[in-house]
Scaffold this motif. Structure first.
Motif, short mmCIF file in Angstrom:
data_model
loop_
_atom_site.label_atom_id
_atom_site.label_comp_id
_atom_site.label_asym_id
_atom_site.label_seq_id
_atom_site.Cartn_x
_atom_site.Cartn_y
_atom_site.Cartn_z
N THR A 179 0.92 8.16 -7.73
CA THR A 179 0.38 9.40 -7.22
C THR A 179 -0.18 10.06 -9.04
O THR A 179 -1.42 10.41 -8.70
N LEU A 180 0.49 9.81 -9.98
CA LEU A 180 -0.08 10.40 -11.15
C LEU A 180 -1.03 9.34 -11.51
O LEU A 180 -2.14 9.84 -12.24
N LYS A 181 -1.16 8.10 -11.38
CA LYS A 181 -2.29 7.12 -11.69
C LYS A 181 -3.66 7.64 -10.92
O LYS A 181 -4.67 7.91 -11.53
N VAL A 182 -3.34 8.19 -9.67
CA VAL A 182 -4.59 8.46 -9.12
C VAL A 182 -4.77 9.75 -9.56
O VAL A 182 -6.18 10.00 -9.55
N THR A 183 -3.99 10.84 -9.64
CA THR A 183 -4.37 12.24 -10.18
C THR A 183 -5.01 11.97 -11.51
O THR A 183 -6.24 12.77 -11.77
N ASN A 193 10.01 4.45 3.11
CA ASN A 193 10.78 5.55 2.54
C ASN A 193 11.13 6.48 3.67
O ASN A 193 12.24 7.14 3.55
N GLY A 194 10.19 6.92 4.43
CA GLY A 194 10.57 7.98 5.53
C GLY A 194 11.68 7.33 6.37
O GLY A 194 12.71 7.91 6.89
N LEU A 195 11.61 6.09 6.66
CA LEU A 195 12.78 5.28 7.65
C LEU A 195 14.03 5.30 6.87
O LEU A 195 14.96 5.75 7.33
N ILE A 196 14.02 5.22 5.67
CA ILE A 196 15.19 5.10 4.66
C ILE A 196 15.79 6.35 4.74
O ILE A 196 17.07 6.80 4.76
N THR A 197 14.87 7.33 4.44
CA THR A 197 15.25 8.92 4.50
C THR A 197 16.01 9.30 5.79
O THR A 197 17.04 9.94 5.75
N ILE A 250 5.63 14.48 9.19
CA ILE A 250 4.31 13.96 9.37
C ILE A 250 4.54 12.45 9.06
O ILE A 250 3.80 11.85 9.89
N SER A 251 5.29 11.81 8.45
CA SER A 251 5.29 10.41 8.23
C SER A 251 5.81 9.56 9.47
O SER A 251 5.56 8.79 9.92
N PHE A 252 6.65 10.68 10.27
CA PHE A 252 7.12 10.17 11.61
C PHE A 252 6.11 10.34 12.90
O PHE A 252 6.37 9.88 14.03
N GLY A 253 5.11 11.18 12.35
CA GLY A 253 4.11 11.14 13.48
C GLY A 253 4.20 12.62 14.36
O GLY A 253 3.50 12.70 15.36
N ARG A 306 0.95 -1.27 -0.01
CA ARG A 306 -0.01 0.29 -0.01
C ARG A 306 0.98 1.17 0.10
O ARG A 306 2.01 1.22 0.45
N GLN A 307 0.27 2.22 -0.46
CA GLN A 307 1.10 3.54 -0.54
C GLN A 307 1.62 4.13 0.69
O GLN A 307 2.82 4.66 0.91
N GLU A 308 0.78 3.96 1.77
CA GLU A 308 1.04 4.30 2.89
C GLU A 308 2.15 3.79 3.71
O GLU A 308 3.15 4.25 4.21
#
Length: 189
Positions: free
Chosen positions: A68-72, A10-14, A148-151, A2-4
């Motif tokens: 994201t592009l697909k959803v848009t 990705n946030g953790l890797i960042t 935000i992704s880290f809360g 899932r995207q989330e």
């Protein structure tokens, strides 16, 4: 996936990339200014780990962009401000990819195995400052979503502190590249 879940990974890797980048930048500054000898094996290993993490981050970024592009496209909605940030993130990430590859070439010896400091001209300075500039833009555009992704919902002070720290570290990196350029082209001639 899932995207989330992809965003969280990705946030953790960042976070790992940021930690490794700070170590790389600070040790690089000391090496460029002649305050620390280069060629340390542990720094090379950390650099290779960071390169691997950056590669995974880029692949996940491409996957998230496609989603994201697909959803848009399917919802036919347009949010101009968010789209500017969306494309700024993608363009700065793409620019960083090019500058990282050039950064590797600049500091790699002809045998392709050892990373050493060597002659540093105008093109090398341009590439190095381009990397610093694209990294700064990428960080500024992505710090808020990362927090935000880290809360970290109430993050105004934390965001300001992180921007200051990133700015100082990247300014020091730019100064290190400039001093190194001057050492090669002015002081040693």
């Amino acid at each position: 996936m899932r995207q989330e879940k992809i965003r969280r990974i990705n946030g953790l890797i960042t976070g790992v990339i940021i930690l490794l980048a700070v170590i790389h930048i600070v040790s690089g500054i000391f090496q460029l200014m002649g305050l620390m000898p280069g060629g340390k094996k542990w720094l090379e290993i950390l650099s290779l780990l960071m390169l691997g993490a950056v590669t995974v981050h880029a692949v996940l970024g491409v996957i998230l962009t496609a989603i994201t592009l697909k959803v848009t496209k399917s919802t036919k909605t347009s949010y101009p401000h968010e789209n500017r940030m969306f494309w700024t993130r993608r363009i700065s990430g793409f620019a960083m990819t090019i500058f990282i590859a050039a950064h590797l070439v600049i500091f790699m010896t002809p045998d392709g195995q050892n990373f050493r400091l060597h002659a540093f001209g105008g093109m090398e300075l341009f590439v190095s400052l381009g990397l610093v500039f694209s990294l700064l833009i990428h960080l500024l555009c992505n710090l808020k979503p990362l927090l935000i992704s880290f809360g970290a919902v109430r993050m105004r002070k934390l965001l300001a502190d992180m921007i200051w720290i990133a700015g100082i570290v990247l300014l020091a990196a730019a100064a290190g590249f400039i001093v190194y350029y001057l050492r090669w082209n002015v002081l040693w001639r």
